[in-house]
Design an enzyme around this catalytic site. Structure first.
Site, PDB file in Angstrom:
ATOM      1  N   ARG A  13       0.791  -1.210  -0.173  1.00 28.47           N
ATOM      2  CA  ARG A  13       0.090   0.017   0.111  1.00 28.47           C
ATOM      3  C   ARG A  13       0.873   1.214  -0.106  1.00 28.47           C
ATOM      4  NH1 ARG A  13      -5.186   1.092   0.183  1.00 28.47           N
ATOM      5  NH2 ARG A  13      -5.917   3.135   0.560  1.00 28.47           N
ATOM      6  N   THR A 165     -20.070   6.448  14.246  1.00 26.56           N
ATOM      7  CA  THR A 165     -20.954   7.594  14.938  1.00 26.56           C
ATOM      8  C   THR A 165     -22.218   6.801  14.627  1.00 26.56           C
ATOM      9  OG1 THR A 165     -19.576   9.497  14.983  1.00 26.56           O
ATOM     10  CG2 THR A 165     -22.003   9.475  15.582  1.00 26.56           C
ATOM     11  N   HIS A 186      -8.007   7.859   3.936  1.00 25.20           N
ATOM     12  CA  HIS A 186      -7.968   7.386   2.641  1.00 25.20           C
ATOM     13  C   HIS A 186      -6.544   6.590   2.467  1.00 25.20           C
ATOM     14  CE1 HIS A 186      -9.100   6.105  -1.248  1.00 25.20           C
ATOM     15  NE2 HIS A 186      -9.357   7.282  -2.028  1.00 25.20           N
ATOM     16  N   ASP A 190      -9.749   2.230   1.784  1.00 25.44           N
ATOM     17  CA  ASP A 190     -10.272   2.610   0.508  1.00 25.44           C
ATOM     18  C   ASP A 190     -11.940   2.336   0.738  1.00 25.44           C
ATOM     19  OD1 ASP A 190      -7.983   3.203  -0.642  1.00 25.44           O
ATOM     20  OD2 ASP A 190      -7.683   1.182  -1.596  1.00 25.44           O
TER      21      ASP A 190
END
Length: 207
Positions: A13, A165, A186, A190
């Protein structure tokens, strides 16, 4: 709890992290509707049950356990625990508690009740001391069935952990539907990962 440091040179990543953390810092939120009817029908308490299911899915996927540790190192916690809010009606303020994760629902709910018994009457922001660094934040806003919810963090571009939440549930066509806002970074998470999280969360709840 263990913390495995990420080797950025070999991290699959790496390119995405550098882009969304450094070049174009980006966080985002998504609000979805959960069918919580099975929880209500079971007779279990809603809040601890949802905390359990959220933590179970968080602990299933590395992207929701990726963070900077207290030393500023990037890595992945082996396990996360929920840090959650409780409301004080007398002062209209809230406190934060946290409960160690238990892999069995009943055991987790028992641990939640014990934490609530010990610390639930303490009127302080951090009512239960010693919040672990491998915690993630959960809030409940049971007074509104919101359609969207977003947190604006001054230093949010440096914060990698997810934030959840929950709102007020409503009955729709005989089903109890609860809004859940998921806020992530991000750089580590994703849209695919959030959608998979929501799908697995709904499957765990049982609807």
């Amino acid at each position: 709890m263990q913390f495995e440091k990420i080797d950025r040179e070999t991290w699959t990543r790496r390119e995405y992290f550098e882009h969304y953390f450094g070049a174009v810092p980006c966080t985002y939120s998504m609000t979805v509707k959960l069918d919580i009817t099975p929880i209500l029908e079971s007779g279990r308490k809603l809040y601890p049950s949802l905390l359990y299911y959220l933590t179970t899915i968080v602990n299933r996927h590395a992207e929701f356990r990726t963070a900077f540790n207290a030393g500023g190192e990037l890595g992945i916690y082996s396990e996360m625990v929920p840090s959650y809010t409780i409301f004080h009606r007398d002062t209209e303020t809230f406190s934060c508690l946290w409960t160690d994760y238990q892999p069995e629902l009943g055991a987790f709910c028992d641990a939640y009740e014990e934490d609530l018994r010990q610390y639930g009457q303490i009127h302080a922001l951090a009512a239960k001391p010693g919040v672990p660094e491998n915690s993630f934040d959960v809030s409940m806003i049971p007074w509104a069935a919101f359609e969207g919810f977003n947190l604006n963090l001054e230093k949010g571009y440096d914060y990698l952990k997810p934030i959840f939440t929950m709102g007020k549930y409503q009955w729709v066509n005989g089903r109890a539907v609860l809004p859940l806002a998921v806020q992530v970074h991000h750089a580590v998470c994703d849209g695919f990962h959030v959608c998979r999280f929501v799908q697995e969360l709904q499957q765990a709840i049982g609807a």
